[in-house]
Enzyme design. Structure first.
Site, PDB file in Angstrom:
ATOM      1  N   ASP A 152       1.088  -1.329  -0.049  1.00  0.00           N
ATOM      2  CA  ASP A 152      -0.140   0.016  -0.136  1.00  0.00           C
ATOM      3  C   ASP A 152       0.952   1.204  -0.242  1.00  0.00           C
ATOM      4  O   ASP A 152       2.109   1.157   0.202  1.00  0.00           O
ATOM      5  CB  ASP A 152      -0.899   0.324   1.042  1.00  0.00           C
ATOM      6  CG  ASP A 152      -2.224   0.794   1.028  1.00  0.00           C
ATOM      7  OD1 ASP A 152      -1.927   1.602   0.935  1.00  0.00           O
ATOM      8  OD2 ASP A 152      -3.086   0.079   0.756  1.00  0.00           O
ATOM      9  N   HIS A 229      -3.686   2.411  -4.724  1.00  0.00           N
ATOM     10  CA  HIS A 229      -2.933   2.378  -3.294  1.00  0.00           C
ATOM     11  C   HIS A 229      -1.460   0.879  -3.587  1.00  0.00           C
ATOM     12  O   HIS A 229      -1.338   0.766  -2.747  1.00  0.00           O
ATOM     13  CB  HIS A 229      -4.002   1.172  -2.467  1.00  0.00           C
ATOM     14  CG  HIS A 229      -5.366   1.859  -1.700  1.00  0.00           C
ATOM     15  ND1 HIS A 229      -5.199   2.401  -0.200  1.00  0.00           N
ATOM     16  CD2 HIS A 229      -6.134   1.588  -2.099  1.00  0.00           C
ATOM     17  CE1 HIS A 229      -6.122   2.812  -0.643  1.00  0.00           C
ATOM     18  NE2 HIS A 229      -7.630   2.155  -0.523  1.00  0.00           N
ATOM     19  N   GLU A 285     -10.200   1.170  -4.703  1.00  0.00           N
ATOM     20  CA  GLU A 285     -10.330   2.606  -4.021  1.00  0.00           C
ATOM     21  C   GLU A 285      -9.651   2.968  -5.495  1.00  0.00           C
ATOM     22  O   GLU A 285      -8.477   3.899  -4.915  1.00  0.00           O
ATOM     23  CB  GLU A 285      -9.857   2.756  -2.868  1.00  0.00           C
ATOM     24  CG  GLU A 285     -11.216   2.629  -1.611  1.00  0.00           C
ATOM     25  CD  GLU A 285     -10.792   3.096  -0.325  1.00  0.00           C
ATOM     26  OE1 GLU A 285     -11.362   3.409   0.462  1.00  0.00           O
ATOM     27  OE2 GLU A 285      -9.670   2.675   0.460  1.00  0.00           O
TER      28      GLU A 285
HETATM   29  C1  ACM Z   1     -10.484  -0.992   1.688  1.00  0.00           C
HETATM   30  O1  ACM Z   1     -10.986  -0.880   3.194  1.00  0.00           O
HETATM   31  N1  ACM Z   1     -10.330  -0.270   1.528  1.00  0.00           N
HETATM   32  C2  ACM Z   1     -11.013  -2.152   1.415  1.00  0.00           C
END
Ligand code: ACM
Ligand code: ZN
Length: 646
Positions: A152, A229, A285
């Site tokens: 991440d 991410h 996201e």
């Molecule tokens: C998440 O909480 N973005 C999977």
């Protein structure tokens, strides 16, 4: 003595006899079935264990444990079942300190095959020893899947030989505290730079972890995030981003072939280390912003006949899935992988509520339920003023325990796709291992019971009592669980209805509230219900704008006070209004200023805060115009729960 009294006395002696010997009703997760057979067993030795492969009357991972005067006998259909019988025995004997057991027969087996716990080692690197310690606790509560979020923005955590900058650079950052880093420059550091914070796992360490987990019947699911991410990858290998420049956003450029080549090479090394069938490819996201302008991404969209950037993401996920399948594995992705179309062989992890999971089940996909409201352990588990700083939200043990994964809207013929449940611990605000442990336990054990015990069998009061006992055992074993016996609980203001003159009054919203936080709709601010600790609890109304609304009291009446409470929790950018203006009117046309309130809460205050913005007035009014203005620098969210009129 009358006959009834005598019978009652005999029964009570029998019950006391049973209670003095330990019975299976202390076990977490509660066993599927047990029955007392009378008498007690003085258990000091080893149980007799038999694995009856191909037995029909014991289910996979299940066991039958017979506790009799002669000793303890375990029969299981597989190694996992025998292992879980030992966990039950460990709990009953409190780690061997209790030897007198009630004679009984336990027939136990899991409700779901997937009972997962998630570890975010990107935001804060955790040692292998820490992970092993949590594996022991997972096994103790019969959890069987460890999901490790290895990559991440905050740091890449796995040695990848083909791309050494991932661990030579993208695994390190200057700031230890995630908030300092995230709200600062978000830079990375060369490995070895004095003070560089982070770390990564070598392949040998991970293989050792896999072996340790396997010995406890736990599969490890590695997660490699894509296409969002991924700021740390873009910083280390800028040629994988749309602009080709370092520090240029979170998303891989899907238009470039080298992105696919990179991901395939990374996954080759991941699959070499992690033998479990499933690989998690993230998918959540993605900002998708750069793809709209990027010539390479636009070229990919045209060449592949895709409709939009959602389909572009879906193209990548499907392409990667084909690759993973070609290696004999399968993918899991967060529920965003549904956007733009999903292939039926992907497993969908439903986190943004349960809708994604239900939809995916309808398409014929396997699903794992991990809805934020019940399963996100990064929310505070008790009154936030007594808790370490968290990302916000409120998820007490009872709420975690109350989750029921089967919903009415799920098609009965699709239920076999529901593979199980998982609790997640995102770690932005959780720097220290001991804090992480505190956030996991006991809430993860509540999710474990949801995943194991039969549908309809749950009882919170009983679970809580069992958990108080188990908490002592966890502490004795060196864990740092939250002590549920000391719980403060929900915000007191929310416990009873607020009496005031605007209850039931209609409200006109001149600026709409956000459709992400709709409370109970238009009437939320005049229903007499104050909100709790969490802005997402359905009692708060959220605005990603200033607030401008009019309350109609229905008739003109004397008004002495008008006010509303706001909350501030700066992690998710929820701030106090900079100022509130309140007006009144008798006819709804001519409004007079009743008062202005200015904020005195600093926007840097780290704790969860509540403040009432109100004014005393002495007037007659039917209409009240309430305007709240956001801080022009921070902007963010405004949350309020009730317009109180007296
Ligand atoms: C998440 O909480 N973005 C999977
Ligand atoms: Zn691009």
């Amino acid at each position: 003595m009358r006959t009834e009294t005598l019978i009652a006395a005999v029964i009570s002696v029998c019950i006391c006899g049973i209670v003095s010997a330990q019975s299976p009703d202390v076990i977490i997760p509660a066993p599927a079935e047990f029955r007392f057979t009378g008498g007690t067993c003085n258990f000091t030795g080893e149980p007799q264990v038999k694995i009856l492969h191909n037995t029909k009357d014991i289910r996979p991972e299940g066991y039958r444990m017979t506790i009799s005067r002669k000793g303890v006998k375990v029969e299981a259909a597989d190694e996992a079942g025998a292992f879980y019988a030992m966990q039950s025995l460990d709990q009953m004997t409190a780690g061997g300190s209790i030897s007198e057991l009630a004679c009984c027969e336990i027939n136990d087996y899991p409700r779901f095959p997937y009972r997962g716990l998630h570890f975010d080692v990107s935001r804060h690197f955790r040692s292998i020893d820490f992970l092993k310690k949590q594996i022991d606790a997972m096994a103790h509560f019969k959890m069987n899947k460890m999901h490790i979020h290895l990559t991440d923005a905050a740091g890449w955590r796995m040695q990848i030989d083909a791309f050494p900058r991932l661990t030579g650079f993208a695994a390190w950052r200057p700031e230890k505290k995630w908030k300092d880093w995230w709200f600062g420059d978000r830079l990375y550091s060369e490995a070895g730079t004095p003070g560089a914070y982070g770390g990564f796992y070598t392949k040998d360490e991970l293989m050792d972890l896999v072996e340790y987990a396997a010995a406890r019947h736990i599969d490890i699911i590695p997660e490699i995030e894509m296409p969002g991410h991924s700021e740390e990858v873009m910083a280390a290998y800028p040629e994988l981003s749309c602009s080709g420049e370092s520090y240029s956003g979170s998303d891989f450029c899907i238009g470039k072939d080298r992105t696919v080549e990179f991901l395939e090479k990374v996954l080759d090394e991941v699959m070499e280390v992690f033998p479990y069938e499933y690989i998690h490819i993230g998918g959540d996201e993605a900002s998708k912003k750069n793809w709209k302008e990027c010539p390479d991404c636009q070229h990919r969209i045209a060449e592949e006949g895709l409709k939009d950037v959602d389909e572009l993401q879906s193209w990548l996920i499907k392409r990667i899935e084909r690759y993973v399948i070609s290696k004999g594995r399968k993918i899991i992705g967060w529920d965003e992988i549904l956007e733009g179309g999903v292939s039926p062989t992907a497993t969908v992890m439903s986190w943004r509520g349960t809708e994604g999971g239900i939809r995916a089940m309808g398409y014929g996909n396997d699903i794992i339920m991990t809805p934020g409201k019940y399963c996100y352990l990064d929310h505070a588990q008790d009154a936030p003023f007594r808790e370490p700083e968290s990302i916000g939200g409120y998820l007490p043990l009872e709420l975690a325990y109350s989750y029921e994964p089967v919903e009415e809207s799920m098609p009965a013929d699709g239920l076999h796709h529901l593979k199980g449940v998982q609790a997640n611990l995102w770690s932005e605000y959780i720097t220290e291992d001991s804090h992480a442990e505190y956030m996991y336990w006991p809430r993860a054990a509540a999710i474990a019971e949801t995943g194991w015990s039969p549908q309809g069998s749950k009882d919170y009061a009983g679970f809580r009592e069992r958990m108080v006992r188990e908490t002592e055992l966890l502490k004795a074993r060196g864990y740092n669980p939250f002590d549920i016996s000391r719980e403060y609980g929900e915000r007191k203001a929310s416990a009873k209805l607020v009496e005031h003159k605007a209850i039931g009054a209609s409200v006109t919203y001149h600026k709409p509230y956000s459709n992400a936080y709709t409370g109970e709709g238009d009437g939320t601010l005049t229903d007499g219900k104050a909100g709790g600790w969490a802005y997402g609890d359905g009692r708060w109304l959220g605005f990603i704008s200033d607030i401008d609304l009019t309350v109609d009291l229905g008739s003109t009446m004397p008004v002495h006070y008008i006010g509303a409470t706001f909350m501030q929790v700066i992690g998710p950018e929820v701030f106090m209004p900079e100022r509130v203006e309140i007006y009144t009117s008798e006819d709804g046309v001519e409004f007079g200023l009743a008062g202005i309130c200015h904020n005195d809460v600093p926007v840097t205050a780290e704790e969860l805060l509540f403040r009432e913005f109100g004014t005393v007035c002495n007037t007659n009014a039917r209409y009240i115009r309430y305007k709240a203005f956001r801080n022009p620098v921070c902007r963010g969210w405004l949350f309020t729960d009730e317009i109180v009129v007296n």
